[in-house]
Design a protein around this motif. Structure first.
Motif, PDB file in Angstrom:
ATOM      1  N   SER A 105       0.835  -1.193   0.000  1.00 22.32           N
ATOM      2  CA  SER A 105       0.000   0.000   0.000  1.00 22.32           C
ATOM      3  C   SER A 105       0.871   1.245   0.000  1.00 22.32           C
ATOM      4  CB  SER A 105      -0.915  -0.003   1.231  1.00 22.32           C
ATOM      5  OG  SER A 105      -1.493   1.263   1.415  1.00 22.32           O
ATOM      6  N   VAL A 106       0.752   2.038  -1.047  1.00 25.94           N
ATOM      7  CA  VAL A 106       1.508   3.291  -1.122  1.00 25.94           C
ATOM      8  C   VAL A 106       1.087   4.233  -0.001  1.00 25.94           C
ATOM      9  CG1 VAL A 106       1.872   5.359  -2.516  1.00 25.94           C
ATOM     10  CG2 VAL A 106       1.952   3.105  -3.594  1.00 25.94           C
ATOM     11  N   ALA A 107      -0.221   4.294   0.266  1.00 25.87           N
ATOM     12  CA  ALA A 107      -0.716   5.222   1.285  1.00 25.87           C
ATOM     13  C   ALA A 107      -0.171   4.866   2.671  1.00 25.87           C
ATOM     14  CB  ALA A 107      -2.246   5.220   1.302  1.00 25.87           C
ATOM     15  N   GLU A 108      -0.158   3.571   3.009  1.00 30.31           N
ATOM     16  CA  GLU A 108       0.360   3.174   4.319  1.00 30.31           C
ATOM     17  C   GLU A 108       1.855   3.449   4.427  1.00 30.31           C
ATOM     18  OE1 GLU A 108      -2.766  -0.463   5.338  1.00 30.31           O
ATOM     19  OE2 GLU A 108      -0.607  -0.819   5.288  1.00 30.31           O
ATOM     20  N   ARG A 125       3.545   5.678   2.792  1.00 32.16           N
ATOM     21  CA  ARG A 125       3.795   7.117   2.853  1.00 32.16           C
ATOM     22  C   ARG A 125       3.545   7.642   4.274  1.00 32.16           C
ATOM     23  NH1 ARG A 125       4.433  10.681  -1.175  1.00 32.16           N
ATOM     24  NH2 ARG A 125       3.460   9.382  -2.773  1.00 32.16           N
ATOM     25  N   GLY A 126       2.485   7.109   4.906  1.00 30.33           N
ATOM     26  CA  GLY A 126       2.223   7.522   6.279  1.00 30.33           C
ATOM     27  C   GLY A 126       3.345   7.122   7.213  1.00 30.33           C
ATOM     28  N   LEU A 127       3.909   5.938   7.044  1.00 31.77           N
ATOM     29  CA  LEU A 127       5.022   5.492   7.885  1.00 31.77           C
ATOM     30  C   LEU A 127       6.271   6.329   7.646  1.00 31.77           C
ATOM     31  CD1 LEU A 127       4.532   1.626   7.625  1.00 31.77           C
ATOM     32  CD2 LEU A 127       4.325   3.015   9.695  1.00 31.77           C
ATOM     33  N   VAL A 128       6.533   6.654   6.402  1.00 24.85           N
ATOM     34  CA  VAL A 128       7.706   7.479   6.097  1.00 24.85           C
ATOM     35  C   VAL A 128       7.546   8.877   6.697  1.00 24.85           C
ATOM     36  CG1 VAL A 128       8.946   8.621   4.218  1.00 24.85           C
ATOM     37  CG2 VAL A 128       8.371   6.198   4.043  1.00 24.85           C
ATOM     38  N   ASP A 129       6.347   9.433   6.614  1.00 32.13           N
ATOM     39  CA  ASP A 129       6.112  10.747   7.217  1.00 32.13           C
ATOM     40  C   ASP A 129       6.334  10.712   8.723  1.00 32.13           C
ATOM     41  OD1 ASP A 129       3.333  11.637   5.008  1.00 32.13           O
ATOM     42  OD2 ASP A 129       5.513  11.749   4.739  1.00 32.13           O
ATOM     43  N   MET A 161       9.617   3.845  -2.284  1.00 22.17           N
ATOM     44  CA  MET A 161      10.073   4.060  -3.661  1.00 22.17           C
ATOM     45  C   MET A 161       9.753   2.845  -4.532  1.00 22.17           C
ATOM     46  SD  MET A 161      13.776   5.883  -3.065  1.00 22.17           S
ATOM     47  CE  MET A 161      14.125   5.863  -4.820  1.00 22.17           C
ATOM     48  N   ARG A 162       9.993   1.654  -4.007  1.00 28.53           N
ATOM     49  CA  ARG A 162       9.723   0.447  -4.794  1.00 28.53           C
ATOM     50  C   ARG A 162       8.223   0.286  -5.057  1.00 28.53           C
ATOM     51  NH1 ARG A 162      12.494  -3.697  -0.993  1.00 28.53           N
ATOM     52  NH2 ARG A 162      11.547  -5.246  -2.401  1.00 28.53           N
ATOM     53  N   ALA A 163       7.380   0.638  -4.066  1.00 21.39           N
ATOM     54  CA  ALA A 163       5.932   0.536  -4.271  1.00 21.39           C
ATOM     55  C   ALA A 163       5.468   1.525  -5.331  1.00 21.39           C
ATOM     56  CB  ALA A 163       5.205   0.776  -2.953  1.00 21.39           C
ATOM     57  N   THR A 205      -9.638  -1.990  -3.592  1.00 18.55           N
ATOM     58  CA  THR A 205      -9.624  -1.618  -2.181  1.00 18.55           C
ATOM     59  C   THR A 205      -8.456  -0.711  -1.810  1.00 18.55           C
ATOM     60  OG1 THR A 205     -10.702  -3.703  -1.643  1.00 18.55           O
ATOM     61  CG2 THR A 205      -9.649  -2.539   0.162  1.00 18.55           C
ATOM     62  N   PRO A 206      -7.216  -0.974  -2.292  1.00 24.20           N
ATOM     63  CA  PRO A 206      -6.110  -0.098  -1.877  1.00 24.20           C
ATOM     64  C   PRO A 206      -6.346   1.371  -2.166  1.00 24.20           C
ATOM     65  CG  PRO A 206      -5.253  -2.068  -2.923  1.00 24.20           C
ATOM     66  CD  PRO A 206      -6.740  -2.090  -3.127  1.00 24.20           C
ATOM     67  N   LEU A 207      -7.125   1.676  -3.192  1.00 21.89           N
ATOM     68  CA  LEU A 207      -7.385   3.082  -3.515  1.00 21.89           C
ATOM     69  C   LEU A 207      -8.278   3.757  -2.492  1.00 21.89           C
ATOM     70  CD1 LEU A 207      -7.895   2.891  -7.381  1.00 21.89           C
ATOM     71  CD2 LEU A 207      -5.935   3.808  -6.143  1.00 21.89           C
ATOM     72  N   ALA A 208      -8.969   2.973  -1.673  1.00 24.18           N
ATOM     73  CA  ALA A 208      -9.833   3.570  -0.649  1.00 24.18           C
ATOM     74  C   ALA A 208      -9.028   4.424   0.301  1.00 24.18           C
ATOM     75  CB  ALA A 208     -10.563   2.473   0.126  1.00 24.18           C
ATOM     76  N   GLU A 209      -7.748   4.078   0.514  1.00 25.73           N
ATOM     77  CA  GLU A 209      -6.908   4.822   1.446  1.00 25.73           C
ATOM     78  C   GLU A 209      -6.530   6.191   0.901  1.00 25.73           C
ATOM     79  OE1 GLU A 209      -3.985   1.924   1.246  1.00 25.73           O
ATOM     80  OE2 GLU A 209      -4.838   0.606   2.772  1.00 25.73           O
ATOM     81  N   LEU A 210      -6.739   6.401  -0.400  1.00 25.84           N
ATOM     82  CA  LEU A 210      -6.324   7.664  -1.019  1.00 25.84           C
ATOM     83  C   LEU A 210      -7.481   8.621  -1.234  1.00 25.84           C
ATOM     84  CD1 LEU A 210      -3.979   6.198  -3.780  1.00 25.84           C
ATOM     85  CD2 LEU A 210      -3.358   6.972  -1.489  1.00 25.84           C
ATOM     86  N   THR A 211      -8.666   8.288  -0.681  1.00 28.36           N
ATOM     87  CA  THR A 211      -9.832   9.112  -0.996  1.00 28.36           C
ATOM     88  C   THR A 211      -9.652  10.537  -0.521  1.00 28.36           C
ATOM     89  OG1 THR A 211     -10.852   8.280   1.038  1.00 28.36           O
ATOM     90  CG2 THR A 211     -11.466   7.218  -1.015  1.00 28.36           C
ATOM     91  N   GLY A 212      -8.891  10.730   0.554  1.00 27.79           N
ATOM     92  CA  GLY A 212      -8.672  12.095   1.032  1.00 27.79           C
ATOM     93  C   GLY A 212      -7.870  12.915   0.045  1.00 27.79           C
TER      94      GLY A 212
END
Length: 965
Positions: free
Chosen positions: A171-174, A176-180, A193-195, A317-324
């Motif tokens: 999950s890119v969104a997850e 990205r949140g961890l990296v932040d 980066m790989r994702a 489903t993974p796109l649901a995390e990007l709705t914001g």
């Protein structure tokens, strides 16, 4: 027991109940013992952990006292004393911290060995144990907490590594949140980066690297390490990070049960280029789509390369995390490209860079392809736009989508999923129950959990109760079946009734998507789809029991454009619409009710609900005494749940309204055969008010009549005093009729001069004449009473009111029976039963059937009489009466006695005696016959005993005589 320290301290017993530990000191002590589960912790270590370097005087005694408290809470055997310290005698795996470390260790080993799916499952299981910051109850546990937190971050990195090796990717969104949250962790940044690179987002991947390089230089003065630098080089070279072929249909681990009609419908829709399976969460949309696609294509496509024909499955489903962030068609296209195995080969590609154009090129050329788009609801707008464009440009493409709302495209064919059919109440024959798909699904999934499980005579009733309680929702049924690992079928049924479905169904497949692991998660997924206005309407709609009309929704919910919002909830599968009414599945309604309680809107919404349905009852009342009563009974029956819900709320919060509602609903309860359902709220209200309320006395009298358990003697006396002293017309003339049927004839004279009590409308006049006719019969003038009853019957027929007609027919039939005219009596009872059947008045049907049965027996038709008696018993049970009427029990007992079954006869007579003690006027009048029947039975039994004794004596004499000879 189970112990949790990954968050606030939590202790649960064997059956899942929370165990209280005590105050901060005992909690901290238990945490230290848990961190060393199975090992001895010295008293000095416990003192240091509790008080630091300067413990108070008597610290050792304090620790001992805290241990004593723990032993009382946990059981003396768990906390052991060993010379210089204490040991918690539990398996380390019963402590979530130790279990997490084991799962994280095993998961890391599997991922390193290339077993990505198995490793990811274990890592997810371990991370799911975290409920908050670790060791929050141990003030001195900073070092330990930091160690556990580092292990958690390491497990998250291992999980990302595993997911990068799976076809669906990480999950890119997850990430990205961890990296932040942890910008200096190079491994997380490399994984992000790989994702991004795997999703075809090379530019973003390079930006992530550049941001990390600057941070490392500014904060630490170092260059990126080998892993981060290697990920950067892979992106620049355009290397394929994960070799992914086209994603075929996911393999299914369980059999496909039910949905034969929907599956056939999808098969018939092969000419439709877009078919969308819609329905609430947990109804099996994904499973149906996969099954339909597999049957159409004769199995999944394992590969085929970009652009090949066949079938491709895409989970959105993974796109649901990007709705914001706002998901558009390009994001959806990238996910589909990944599923097709289409990747960018480098920074300079010979094909279009726009992902939508690349996707159209990959699917074009006239090749026949079935694209299964799963879980479109969170990105429905973007998915709809992409599908419209692809269908326009790719003539060989067909799309099978699943969503909780339609895509809304011209030409879209909808297949709506509702819950699986469940058996009606009382259908507990095994063969009959197994004909319903909900029961078959439970049996199939239960058999997988508990080897040898079958639905049989001993458990079928409990299985039917489970399926009915869960309304046939497949996900809920599967979760309930999974609980057979811990509970029996009867216990599951009982817990569903007592503890609520969300608590019981809180464990599912650990490897399933989060929204499918628990019933609550499935509903939350739908809730998150709603706008603020839709959520407001959904939570306020939860006050309706059994659904509502749009007018009631507008009145009760108090929102602008409530009708429009209601339509939106229908589109999003939160509300169903049928027959002009709207309703929620009970699972969704209970979830929304929790949100209503949290919102602070419960009281005003309930107040509007009570006003609305009190007004409906008042509006309907006069129509119930006219020819249009069936229409109004249907309207009230449709809102029976709302009427009773409003009454129960009023009993606790507005007693005046509750008294008004009891008085006005009495006609409805009796005409529709629901009087027994009023028993509990009537008794509670009677207890609350204590005595008649001025102006609301009729409600008090009806509470006395309906209360279950029966009202105390003082309430009967006060009600009788009001009836005897009436000095004004009754607002509800049914009060007089029901009081008379329950208590018996009034003490004061009744004649035409007292008709003002009932009122002057035609129905009330007919009721007054009915009362006088019955008194004439009781006073010994049956001929005169019969003439009056003929007149009463004509008046009720003129009004068109069925209950009154049935009363007249029933009494005239009894009088005909007294004369021996059983043919005329039978005709009248048959007509009365037809009328009561139209009303649905099951309790009165039971009484009339009992009288008809007695007449048949007197005519000599014992078989017909027995059949009618049993019909009466069944009608009483269906009405919720708890047993047959007194005279039905007596009749069946007499028939059993005549057949020589004295045991059954005695059981029937004893039940009749018990009922006669607690019943109304008619039951008490029958008490004498019950006592006579019991006396006759006892005498017959004694005669039989004496005959048996005499025969035994004769046989004994014969034996002695032969021996002497």
């Amino acid at each position: 027991m189970r112990f949790g320290v990954l968050g606030g301290l939590e202790v649960r017993g064997a059956s899942g109940e929370v165990v209280s530990v005590g105050g901060p000191r005992p909690r901290a002590l238990l945490v230290m013992l848990l961190l060393n589960a199975g090992r001895v912790v010295t008293v000095e270590e416990l003192i240091d952990g509790q008080y630091g370097e300067e413990p108070p005087v008597g610290a050792a005694n304090a620790v001992q006292a805290q241990v004593s408290r723990l032993r009382r809470g946990l059981g003396a055997g768990l906390v052991e004393f060993h010379g210089n310290g204490y040991r918690l005698a539990v398996d380390p795996d019963e402590v979530d911290a130790h279990r997490f470390e084991r799962l994280a260790r095993e998961g890391r080993r599997l991922v390193a060995a290339g077993h990505h799916a198995r490793g990811a499952a274990l890592l997810r299981e371990g991370l799911a144990l975290w409920r908050g910051p670790a060791l929050s109850d141990l003030p001195s546990g900073g070092a330990q907490a930091a160690r556990l937190e580092e292990l958690r971050l390491g497990a998250l990195e291992d999980l990302a590594e595993a997911e990068l090796g799976l076809p669906e990717g990480a999950s890119v969104a997850e990430l990205r949140g961890l990296v932040d949250a942890h910008p200096l962790r190079e491994r997380l940044r490399a994984q992000l980066m790989r994702a991004l690179h795997a999703a075809g987002r090379q530019a973003e991947a390079l930006e992530v690297f550049e941001e990390g390089r600057r941070l490392l230089a500014d904060e630490l003065g170092v260059d990126p390490g080998a892993e981060l630098a290697g990920a950067h080089l892979d992106v620049l070279r355009g290397a394929e990070p994960v070799p992914v072929a086209r994603r075929g249909l996911p393999a299914q681990l369980t059999s496909f049960v039910g949905r034969e009609e929907e599956l056939a419908l999808i098969g018939r829709l092969r000419d439709a280029r877009l078919v969308t399976v819609v329905g609430p969460g947990g109804t099996g949309k994904t499973r149906l789509a996969v099954e339909a696609a597999a049957r159409e294509t004769a199995g999944p496509v394992a590969g085929g390369g970009a652009g090949a024909g066949g079938v491709c499955f895409v989970d959105l489903t993974p796109l649901a995390e990007l709705t914001g962030e706002g998901v558009g068609g390009e994001e959806v296209a990238r996910v589909v490209l990944g599923a097709l195995g289409v990747r960018e080969g480098g920074l300079r590609a010979p094909y279009p860079v726009d992902p939508v154009r690349r996707l159209a090129a990959a699917l074009g050329g006239g090749r026949e392809t079935l694209l299964v788009l799963d879980n479109c609801e969170h990105v429905v707008g973007a998915a709809a736009g992409l599908v419209r464009e692809l269908l326009g440009e790719c003539p060989g493409l067909r799309v099978l989508a699943t969503s909780r709302e339609p895509l809304g495209i011209t030409g879209e064919a909808l297949v709506t999923l509702t819950p699986l059919a469940t058996p009606p109440a009382g259908r507990t024959a095994v063969g009959e129950a197994m004909a319903y798909p909900a029961v078959r699904l439970f049996a199939d999934r239960a058999g997988a959990v508990r080897q040898g499980f079958e639905v049989g005579p001993r458990n079928v009733e409990a299985v039917v109760r489970i399926c009915a309680a869960l309304e046939g929702v497949p996900l809920a049924i599967e979760l309930a079946a999974a609980r057979l690992r811990s509970f029996g079928v009867e216990e599951i049924a009982a817990r569903l009734a007592a503890d609520g479905r969300f608590r019981l169904l809180s464990r599912g497949d650990r490897t399933a998507a989060a929204r499918h692991r628990t019933l609550r998660a499935a509903v939350e997924w739908s809730w998150d789809l709603l706008t603020a206005g839709e959520q407001a309407l959904a939570r306020r709609f939860s006050v309706f029991a059994g659904g509502a009309t749009v007018a009631a929704v507008e009145e009760v919910c108090g929102l602008d454009d409530a009708a429009g919002l209601l339509g939106d909830l229908v589109d999003k599968s939160l509300v169903e619409h049928a027959g002009g009414r709207y309703r929620m599945l009970e699972t969704i309604r209970l979830f929304c009710a929790e949100r209503l309680a949290e919102s602070g809107e419960l009281e005003p919404t309930r107040e509007r609900h009570g006003r609305c349905f009190e007004a409906l009852a008042q509006r309907a009342d006069p129509h119930l005494r006219r020819g249009e009563q069936l229409e109004w009974l249907r309207r009230l029956s449709a809102d029976h749940g709302n009427l009773m819900g409003a009454l129960r709320w009023a009993v606790r919060h507005d007693r005046d309204r509750a008294l008004r509602m009891v008085a006005v609903l009495a006609s409805y309860w009796w005409l529709s055969g629901r009087q027994s359902q009023a028993g509990e709220p009537a008794a509670e209200l009677l207890e609350a008010v204590g005595r008649p309320v001025e102006g609301l006395e009729e409600g008090y009298v009806m509470c006395v009549v309906h209360a279950s358990p029966p009202a105390a003697a003082e309430h009967w006396e006060r009600a009788a005093a009001f009836v005897a002293g009436l000095d004004r017309p009754l607002r509800h003339p049914i009060t007089a009729a029901l009081w008379g049927m329950t208590v018996g004839p009034p003490a004061r004279p009744v004649g035409p001069e007292t008709d003002w009590v009932l009122g002057s409308d035609p129905w009330s006049e007919a009721l007054g004449r009915l009362g006088r006719a019955l008194l004439r019969v009781i006073d010994g003038d049956p001929a005169g009473g019969e003439r009056d009853l003929e007149d009463v019957l004509g008046r009720f027929r003129a009004v068109g009111e069925r209950w009154g007609i049935a009363q007249g027919l029933d009494w005239l039939a009894m009088l005909a029976g007294w004369r021996g005219d059983w043919r005329r009596a039978g005709e009248m009872w048959r007509e009365a039963l037809d009328l009561l059947g139209e009303l649905g008045a099951l309790e009165e049907m039971a009484d009339v059937l009992g009288r008809q049965a007695e007449a048949l027996v007197r005519e000599g038709d014992l078989a017909g009489g027995a059949a009618a008696y049993r019909q009466a018993e069944e009608a009483a049970l269906r009405a919720g009466r708890g047993g047959a009427p007194v005279m039905v029990e007596v009749g069946l007992g007499e028939l059993a006695q005549a057949a020589g079954d004295t045991g059954e006869a005695r059981r029937r007579f004893e039940r009749a005696l018990a009922a006669s003690e607690s019943g109304g006027f008619g039951a008490r009048q029958a008490r004498g016959r019950v006592l006579v029947a019991l006396a006759r039975l006892t005498a017959a039994e004694r005669r039989a005993e004496r005959r048996a004794e005499r025969r035994a004596g004769v046989r004994g004499s014969g034996v002695r005589g032969s021996g002497g000879g």
